[in-house]
Design an enzyme around this catalytic site. Structure first.
Site, short mmCIF file in Angstrom:
data_model
loop_
_atom_site.label_atom_id
_atom_site.label_comp_id
_atom_site.label_asym_id
_atom_site.label_seq_id
_atom_site.Cartn_x
_atom_site.Cartn_y
_atom_site.Cartn_z
N GLY A 182 5.29 -36.80 -29.16
CA GLY A 182 5.20 -36.56 -27.70
C GLY A 182 4.82 -35.26 -26.91
N CYS A 183 5.20 -34.22 -27.49
CA CYS A 183 4.89 -32.80 -27.17
C CYS A 183 3.53 -32.45 -27.59
CB CYS A 183 5.94 -31.80 -27.79
SG CYS A 183 7.61 -31.91 -27.11
N THR A 184 3.05 -33.03 -28.77
CA THR A 184 1.56 -32.71 -29.14
C THR A 184 0.65 -33.51 -27.91
OG1 THR A 184 2.32 -32.63 -31.34
CG2 THR A 184 0.05 -33.24 -30.92
N ALA A 207 0.71 -31.27 -24.80
CA ALA A 207 -0.21 -30.29 -25.06
C ALA A 207 -1.47 -30.37 -25.43
CB ALA A 207 0.52 -29.52 -26.34
#
Length: 158
Positions: A48-50, A53
């Site tokens: 999710g963070c990738t 970003a």
């Protein structure tokens, strides 16, 4: 932990000094004069963070053209942020809030629930500041997927 204070439109953004992926200090005060999108994410390198970003990376030119700087903040150490930035081709600052004091001051640290378990953690959040450091938009518990497109739409950025 007691009730958490979340930022609202018109609030002054709490100042901070945090290390970036190279270990150099970045001060929010140094960004005054520019509009800033500050986003908090739980952990570099997770799916999710990738996704989030990379969405910011892919939207960076249009955000910058509209006068916005982008800053990502997570509890990760600078070394992990450096590897994440290199792996994903991220060219905006990623800052390390290891003790999550900045996340807490910005309302992005609090109670989370996952699979019936309650714990304290980072809440995926985005706060937009004007040129004077005042909050113009604060969004908490945002979804990683589609968030940047919605934010751009809300800000009137193509």
């Amino acid at each position: 932990m007691g009730a958490m204070h979340r930022l609202s439109s018109g609030d002054p953004a709490p100042d901070f000094t945090l290390p970036d992926a190279t270990g150099a200090d970045v001060r929010l005060a140094d960004l005054r004069g520019r509009k800033v999108v500050v986003y908090f994410y739980p952990a570099a390198g997770t799916p999710g963070c990738t996704k989030q970003a990379c969405d910011f990376r892919d939207s960076l030119a249009s955000l910058q053209s509209a006068g916005y700087a982008v800053v990502g903040i997570s509890p990760d150490p600078p070394e992990k942020l450096a590897a994440f930035a290199e792996d994903q081709g991220l060219t905006f600052p990623l800052l390390s809030d290891a003790d999550h004091a900045v996340a807490a001051a910005w309302g992005a640290w609090g109670e989370k629930k996952n699979y019936g378990r309650t714990y304290e953690g980072l809440l995926r959040s985005t706060v937009v500041l004007d040129e004077h450091g005042a909050v113009t938009r604060a969004q908490y518990n945002v979804r990683a997927t589609g968030h940047v497109a919605r934010l751009r739409s809300d800000l009137g950025i193509d």
